[in-house]
Structures are given as structure tokens and as C-alpha cells.
Design a protein around this motif. Structure first.
Motif, PDB file in Angstrom:
ATOM      1  N   GLU A 183     -21.401  57.197 -38.447  1.00  0.00           N
ATOM      2  CA  GLU A 183     -21.758  56.522 -36.853  1.00  0.00           C
ATOM      3  C   GLU A 183     -21.172  57.496 -35.810  1.00  0.00           C
ATOM      4  N   PRO A 184     -21.868  57.813 -34.799  1.00  0.00           N
ATOM      5  CA  PRO A 184     -23.338  57.411 -34.627  1.00  0.00           C
ATOM      6  C   PRO A 184     -24.143  58.341 -35.561  1.00  0.00           C
ATOM      7  N   ASP A 185     -25.564  58.118 -35.234  1.00  0.00           N
ATOM      8  CA  ASP A 185     -26.350  58.952 -36.487  1.00  0.00           C
ATOM      9  C   ASP A 185     -26.144  60.446 -36.500  1.00  0.00           C
TER      10      ASP A 185
ATOM     11  N   SER B 188     -17.031  58.591 -40.168  1.00  0.00           N
ATOM     12  CA  SER B 188     -17.531  58.453 -41.631  1.00  0.00           C
ATOM     13  C   SER B 188     -16.592  57.539 -42.338  1.00  0.00           C
TER      14      SER B 188
ATOM     15  N   ARG C  80     -11.870  55.055 -38.401  1.00  0.00           N
ATOM     16  CA  ARG C  80     -11.981  55.365 -36.826  1.00  0.00           C
ATOM     17  C   ARG C  80     -10.822  54.942 -36.046  1.00  0.00           C
TER      18      ARG C  80
ATOM     19  N   PHE D 143     -18.036  62.063 -34.499  1.00  0.00           N
ATOM     20  CA  PHE D 143     -18.713  61.290 -35.437  1.00  0.00           C
ATOM     21  C   PHE D 143     -17.749  60.399 -36.478  1.00  0.00           C
TER      22      PHE D 143
END
Length: 343
Positions: A325-327, A223, A207, A221
Motif C-alpha cells: 500500500e499504496p498500489d 509491504s 508501517r 510504500f
């Protein structure tokens, strides 16, 4: 002597000026062809089939090795956790034979391809493979008519199958690069601008790097891969005790796109590697490829190529899973405007 694909991959990571000069015109031509195909799809000039259930495509704009398969597995598992009946379709790259194959417990890797078989075993989701993914989808729905959604593993550029949600997986290591180019001068199937048209981008592998290059957005998102306990190929319940490896010869074998990541992961886990063996992605691994060692560790993707592990008492498997994240499953459910049956 390095093979052609190895030279190409090194060039994509650290471009050679002379090779770039020679390949640049071909990348320009590749881009024109790709843009025309997508334009024909958007304009309705390219035949595209819609299935009777929503289709979510998880793909990438790279030529491979971006961490897509763990993302597909995590998404399907997330949908299942919410009570949705999710199926999987895939091309089945590397399999023998043609036509459509709906996977069963007896299906072998050479019939389905290693990645679809891995997804099938990890998630238990109904899975079908075929070069024509719409045909595979029809066969899957004929066998499992109660499916709520189909997730297409890869196929972002396979416009013959209409999709309701597009998800692109993009490696964090490439987020800050300015020298990315289309094939063959670079490793991209489509230009970076394509990321602006998908419903969601999943940045895999870090990230911090992504946030430095991309402005966080609603459809971004992240991972990361988490490893599980290394288990014996012949008996998943038996775990490897790394504390008892002293004095033993340990080797690692990987037939994946980025085998060095696998080897580095094992080293970071404290596994002492006396030898590593890198094989081509999707290759049909056999016991003959394994070096003489007391312990041989392989990836789950390679492990599915052995039906029961007979005669491979010294082979162990490293499982991995993606944490997103997020879902992502919640996002997909919202985009499709369908109702989860439980939370």
C-alpha cells in the motif's frame, strides 16, 4: 560453535565495539569502491545495456533477508492484473551451472535457483536467470517477444543492465537505527543515502516503525506479509487442520535468511512446534534434513526444491503473499507512462 556468517549477522544487529573498531576501515574501503562503480555508471564510463522494453529493478541495499521476493511477486501479479505482459529476470543465486536458463514447467530449483522458480510458479510470468541479467533479458524476449515490461528480481547494484524504474525494499526494523554500516562492519551494500536516488522505497514489515523514522513521501510504500492456509506438498488442495495436531509431533524447517520469522509466524497461527531446524539461505534442502515428526512444515521457497514431493507425505507448506500500500503496480505504470489494458 557459531559459524562466521552467524557471528557477522549478530554483529550487524548488535555491534560488538571491538569488532566494529577492526572492521570499520574495510567498510570505508567498501563504500569507496561502491561509490566509484555507481559514479562510473552515472557518467557513462561503465558499459550498460538497455533492453527494448522497460526494465523495473526491485532490489535492496541490505545483504539480504528484507522481504524482497514477495514484493516482486506482488508487483508482477499487479501488472498482470492490469493486462500487462510482465517477465522476470534474476541472477538465480545458488543454482548449479552457468549460462542463461529460460524457465519451463520442468525446470528444477538447482537449474534456476529457488527464488526465481518460486516467482515463476507463483505468477506464471515468463522468467529467465543468468549472472548477466541483460543477457537473460535478451533470451527472455527472444522466447517471449510480446512482453511489455521486465521486472528484475534484485540487481539494484547490477549496473550492466539499464533500468527505467528503481525500487528499493527496506526493512521496517532498520528504519530507526543509527548504527547501520556498510559491509563488512554492517549489512549494507550501499549507504542509506542511496534510498534518496531510487524511484520508490517499499518498507517491509511494519508501517508504524517506518512512519516514526521516515517522513511519509510520494514514493514511499508499505509491504506486509499475509499467510495463507497451510497445504500438503503432494496436494495443494489439501489443507492442514491445525485443530487435529494435538498429540502429534510437529516440526518446522526453513532454509531462508531469517528463519526465526517463519517459526514465529507458525507459533502465532497456533501451530505447536516440537522442533525447529534452521538451514542456510538457498541451501539444497533434502528429505535427510527433516527431523522425525508426524508433520513437517516448510516455506514455499524451500518447497520448490522438491519436484513432486514423492516420499514426503508428512510435509506441508506455508504460503505467504505481500500486500503493498499504496498500489505499487499503478505507480510503476505511471512512471513508465504505459497504458494498462484493463483494470
Amino acid at each position: 560453535m557459531p559459524k562466521l556468517h552467524q557471528i557477522a549477522e549478530r554483529h550487524w544487529q548488535r555491534p560488538y565495539p571491538l569488532l566494529s573498531f577492526l572492521l570499520k576501515p574495510f567498510s570505508w574501503l567498501f563504500g569507496r569502491v561502491a561509490a566509484k562503480r555507481r559514479g562510473n555508471f552515472l557518467a557513462g564510463r561503465l558499459k550498460s545495456e538497455r533492453l527494448p522494453v522497460p526494465v523495473v529493478v526491485v532490489g535492496n541495499i541490505h545483504a539480504g533477508g528484507v522481504g524482497k521476493t514477495p514484493v516482486v511477486s506482488a508487483l508482477v501479479s499487479g501488472l498482470q492484473a492490469r493486462g500487462l505482459r510482465a517477465g522476470i529476470v534474476s541472477r538465480g543465486y545458488g543454482r548449479k551451472g552457468g549460462g542463461v536458463c529460460v524457465l519451463t514447467a520442468q525446470t528444477a530449483a538447482d537449474e534456476a535457483g529457488d527464488e526465481p522458480l518460486l516467482l515463476f510458479r507463483q505468477t506464471g510470468a515468463p522468467t529467465a536467470v543468468g549472472s548477466r541479467r541483460a543477457e537473460a533479458g535478451r533470451a527472455l524476449l527472444a522466447a517471449f517477444p510480446d512482453l511489455d515490461v521486465i521486472v528484475a528480481d534484485d540487481g539494484l547494484q547490477h549496473y550492466a543492465l539499464r533500468r527505467d524504474v528503481e525500487i528499493a525494499v527496506f526493512p521496517a526494523a532498520d528504519t530507526g537505527r543509527r548504527d547501520l554500516d556498510l559491509l563488512p562492519n554492517g549489512g549494507l551494500r550501499e549507504p542509506l543515502a542511496r534510498l534518496g536516488s531510487v524511484d520508490a522505497v517499499v518498507v517491509s514489515g511494519g508501517r508504524e516503525l517506518a512512519d516514526a523514522a521516515f517522513r511519509p513521501a510520494e514514493n514511499m510504500f508499505y509491504s506486509r506479509v499475509e499467510v495463507g492456509e497451510i497445504y500438503r506438498l503432494q496436494n495443494r488442495a489439501e489443507k492442514l487442520d491445525s485443530g487435529r495436531l494435538n498429540g502429534l509431533r510437529v516440526a518446522a524447517v526453513a532454509g531462508i535468511a531469517k528463519p526465526e520469522r517463519f517459526f514465529e509466524t507458525l507459533k502465532n497461527m497456533g501451530i505447536p512446534l516440537a522442533q525447529t531446524v534452521s538451514l542456510p539461505d538457498h541451501v539444497a534442502v533434502s528429505a535427510a534434513d527433516f527431523p522425525a515428526a508426524d508433520v513437517v512444515v516448510v516455506t514455499e521457497k524451500d518447497a520448490v526444491k522438491f519436484s513432486d514431493g514423492t516420499g514426503l507425505e508428512n510435509v506441508w507448506v506455508l504460503p505467504v503473499c505481500a500486500i503493498i500500500e499504496p498500489d505499487l503496480a499503478d505507480f510503476v505504470i505511471g512512471r513508465l507512462n504505459i497504458t494498462a489494458r484493463k483494470t
